[in-house]
Design a protein around this motif. Structure first.
Motif, mmCIF file in Angstrom:
data_model
loop_
_atom_site.group_PDB
_atom_site.id
_atom_site.type_symbol
_atom_site.label_atom_id
_atom_site.label_comp_id
_atom_site.label_asym_id
_atom_site.label_seq_id
_atom_site.Cartn_x
_atom_site.Cartn_y
_atom_site.Cartn_z
ATOM 1 N N SER A 1 -1.162 -72.584 13.929
ATOM 2 C CA SER A 1 -1.294 -71.541 14.746
ATOM 3 C C SER A 1 -0.365 -70.990 15.160
ATOM 4 N N GLN B 1 -4.461 -78.488 11.247
ATOM 5 C CA GLN B 1 -4.348 -77.665 11.866
ATOM 6 C C GLN B 1 -3.097 -78.313 12.246
ATOM 7 N N TRP C 1 -9.898 -73.928 17.387
ATOM 8 C CA TRP C 1 -10.094 -74.909 16.959
ATOM 9 C C TRP C 1 -10.381 -75.723 17.129
ATOM 10 N N LEU D 1 -8.243 -63.457 20.456
ATOM 11 C CA LEU D 1 -8.817 -64.900 20.474
ATOM 12 C C LEU D 1 -10.071 -64.906 19.975
ATOM 13 N N THR E 1 0.748 -76.426 15.155
ATOM 14 C CA THR E 1 1.027 -75.181 15.729
ATOM 15 C C THR E 1 2.347 -75.095 15.484
ATOM 16 N N GLY F 1 -2.860 -65.897 13.441
ATOM 17 C CA GLY F 1 -2.666 -65.541 14.961
ATOM 18 C C GLY F 1 -3.017 -64.812 15.187
ATOM 19 N N GLU G 1 -3.805 -69.971 20.654
ATOM 20 C CA GLU G 1 -4.075 -69.954 19.160
ATOM 21 C C GLU G 1 -4.876 -71.095 18.791
ATOM 22 N N ALA G 2 -3.253 -72.050 19.279
ATOM 23 C CA ALA G 2 -4.719 -73.604 18.095
ATOM 24 C C ALA G 2 -5.901 -73.385 19.174
#
Length: 380
Positions: free
Chosen positions: A39, A83, A48, A313, A85, A117, A44-45
């Motif tokens: 991300s 994940q 998840w 998103l 960022t 993204g 965006e993060a």
């Protein structure tokens, strides 16, 4: 040589922070993700986190070299999905992915890296919801025979092919993996959401694909830290993307980080830390890169709302989760061994081997921009 120095420096930092276990213990402690979701900023993060499929917040691992705003990699209990960022813009993205891919805390030799993204979109090729190393002259000062103020480095005007390269102008990724990802997303019939606001806004654009609802597209991205907007600049970058790839690229999405992340992963792959053939770029399209009918570029950029941001998103997750889950569920039968590329992958220099099918090719030798030898010796 420099990547080795960086790796060693990170090793020292990691051992200092976590003690100095034996070599056997260090190997057993390494996290080996099947997928790393990349991300770029918090919205965006967040898509998840707190989901039913897996919990990437089970382990939060501080990695030296990541953004000070986002210093942790988040992983599931087993470590199969992580994940990170990376931070927005080219510098943040490149430094974060370099730090992660070289970190001694992970074994990423078989990991799939997926940029997940949002991006801007060229309405000629796609719709919302679903690099350019150049000289620049202000449009008010360009010569009368110039079509644009942007033109490639090492040239004297638009339409001329560059004679020297930095090496980050173009990256080609694994086409077989791209087609696999497309097949997974389409075959699973990922549910893409839409809204009345976005649907109405799309009608400002004459292109039929722009008017249509969110869908999954196969095309190419352009990287720039300039948030450019307007039909003239969109046409300029579209022309450049086609030009620099010998007519093969179809520019549809604009973002700030893709080439930077590709460069970091390619350099790590050169030394065996990662596998560049396992790199996926998935961009969900939040806004058009130019104005619609009856708008100026300024009005379109600053004073209208397309409704595309929340949709992008939501659909980033809706399409992306299908890919992540397919990798997890079919790891031993399909993905662990890798998806063999059927095309050239890498940069214009052929860093990973093979012959690029873009760039100057056999027309003339690629000139790599380097410091003159006398300056190099002075700096060392």
């Amino acid at each position: 040589m420099r990547s080795g120095v960086l790796s060693a420096a990170l090793s020292v930092l990691a051992i200092t922070a976590y003690g100095a276990p034996s070599s056997t213990a260090k190997r057993s402690l390494k996290i080996t993700p099947k997928v790393v979701i990349i991300s770029l900023f918090p919205p965006e993060a967040a898509v998840w986190y707190n989901i039913s499929q897996f919990n990437v917040l089970a382990h939060n691992i501080t990695v030296p070299g990541l953004s000070p705003l986002y210093p942790e990699v988040h992983c599931t209990e087993s470590g199969d999905v992580c994940q990170v960022t990376a931070g927005e813009s080219e510098i943040n993205a490149a430094t974060s992915l370099s730090a992660l891919s070289l970190s001694p805390l992970f074994n990423m030799t078989e990991t799939y890296f997926m940029i997940a993204g949002i991006a801007g979109v060229n309405p000629n090729y796609a719709t919302i919801g679903g690099p350019a190393l150049q000289y620049e002259i202000d449009a008010r000062e360009i010569p009368s025979n110039f079509s644009t103020g942007y033109f490639p480095l090492s040239t004297t005007g638009p339409g001329q092919y560059p004679t020297s390269f930095y090496g980050t102008e173009v990256f080609e990724v694994n086409d077989a993996l791209k087609k696999k990802v497309m097949a997974v997303s389409l075959a699973r019939k990922a549910t893409l959401v839409d809204s009345p606001i976005a649907a109405a806004f799309r009608q400002l654009y004459p292109q039929s694909v722009a008017k249509a609802g969110p869908a999954i597209y196969e095309c190419d991205t352009a990287t720039s830290d300039n948030y450019y907007h307007g039909k003239l600049l969109s046409d300029t970058f579209s022309t450049y993307a086609t030009f620099i790839t010998n007519g093969t690229a179809k520019y549809c999405a604009t973002a700030q980080e893709d080439n930077a992340i590709a460069a970091a992963l390619l350099r790590s792959a050169k030394h065996g830390f990662v596998d560049f053939s396992r790199f996926i770029i998935m961009r969900s399209l939040a806004n058009f890169d130019q104005q619609g009918e009856g708008q100026t570029a300024t009005q379109s950029l600053l004073y209208t709302s397309s409704g595309g941001f929340p949709l992008s998103l939501a659909n980033l997750f809706n399409a992306g989760i299908e890919v992540v889950q397919d990798i997890r569920q079919n790891w031993s039968t399909e993905y662990q061994k890798g998806i063999k590329p059927t095309n050239y992958i890498g940069d214009v220099f052929g860093t990973l081997g093979g012959t690029p099918d873009f760039g100057p090719g056999g027309t003339f030798s690629v000139f790599k921009r380097e410091l003159p030898s006398n300056k190099w010796h002075l700096m060392t």
